[in-house]
Design an enzyme around this catalytic site. Structure first.
Site, PDB file in Angstrom:
ATOM      1  CG  ASP A  55     -14.396  -0.956   9.984  1.00 30.99           C
ATOM      2  OD1 ASP A  55     -14.576  -0.853   8.764  1.00 30.99           O
ATOM      3  OD2 ASP A  55     -13.651  -1.816  10.498  1.00 30.99           O
ATOM      4  CG  ASP A  57     -14.603  -6.600   6.686  1.00 25.02           C
ATOM      5  OD1 ASP A  57     -14.794  -7.817   6.655  1.00 25.02           O
ATOM      6  OD2 ASP A  57     -15.046  -5.814   5.822  1.00 25.02           O
TER       7      ASP A  57
END
Length: 222
Positions: free
Chosen positions: A12, A14
């Site tokens: 991922d 953020d």
């Protein structure tokens, strides 16, 4: 401590590789305040790991007369306001990506952000050229917690999902990874450890993950 063999690693963005969550929470809070819409910390936290357009679609009744697209554009515009929280790399993230790339492990990012946003942040981290694949919000029909993005990454990396390890900081992302059949390492940078309970392993940050011959990951979990 665990030793996890892998054929691919998926991250991922953020909150996992770059600490944008404090800024994002301010952006979403300002949107609600600008329209006099009620919110609390739990509601703002529900944006974490998900595509903003999908969350806003669920909350559209709080913003009568405004389209989801208008609201999203407005929220994103707050990013450039003075005084927003600073953004920096999650400890150990850049080093881990570089170590995996050096070991010849195929790498991907699966993010709920739009492509221009994701590409800019990856360039700022100095790791875009190390990634084989970046799957963004516009590349999937359904965002996290649906596994579509992670399944697409496994397919395009030509690695069975069960032989990939993914790193996530939010419950929606953890759910997406597990639904895809990947091993999940939760990163407790933005959520309490309990919120990542469905992950296979949880670390405080990515300094607790080392690359070993094999290749494999040595995880010093919480």
């Amino acid at each position: 401590m665990a030793l996890i063999p892998l054929r691919a690693a998926v991250f991922d963005l953020d909150g996992t590789l770059i600490d944008t969550e404090p800024r994002n929470r301010v952006m979403w809070s300002r949107l609600f305040e600008a329209h006099g819409a009620p919110y609390d910390d739990a509601l703002i936290a529900s944006f974490a790991g998900r595509r903003g357009l999908e969350v806003l679609a669920d909350l559209a009744h709080l913003f009568p007369g405004r389209t989801v697209e208008e609201l999203f554009t407005e929220a994103v515009s707050y990013e450039a306001l003075p005084g927003m929280p600073a953004v920096g790399p999650v400890p150990g993230g850049v080093e881990l990506v570089r170590a995996l790339a050096g070991a010849g492990v195929p790498l991907a990012v699966v993010t709920s952000g739009q492509r221009p946003y994701a590409e800019r942040l990856l360039d700022e981290l100095g790791i875009r050229d190390l990634l084989d694949l970046v799957v963004t919000a516009g590349d999937v029909v359904t965002g996290k917690p649906h596994p579509e993005g992670y399944l697409a990454a496994a397919r395009d990396l030509d690695v069975p999902p069960g032989e990939a390890v993914a790193f996530e900081d939010a419950p929606a992302g953890v759910a997406a990874v597990k639904a895809a059949g990947m091993t999940c390492v939760g990163v407790a940078t933005t959520q309490p450890v309990g919120a990542l309970a469905e992950a296979d392993h949880v670390v405080a940050d990515l300094k607790e993950v080392d690359v070993e011959p094999g290749p494999a990951l040595r995880v010093r979990g919480l």
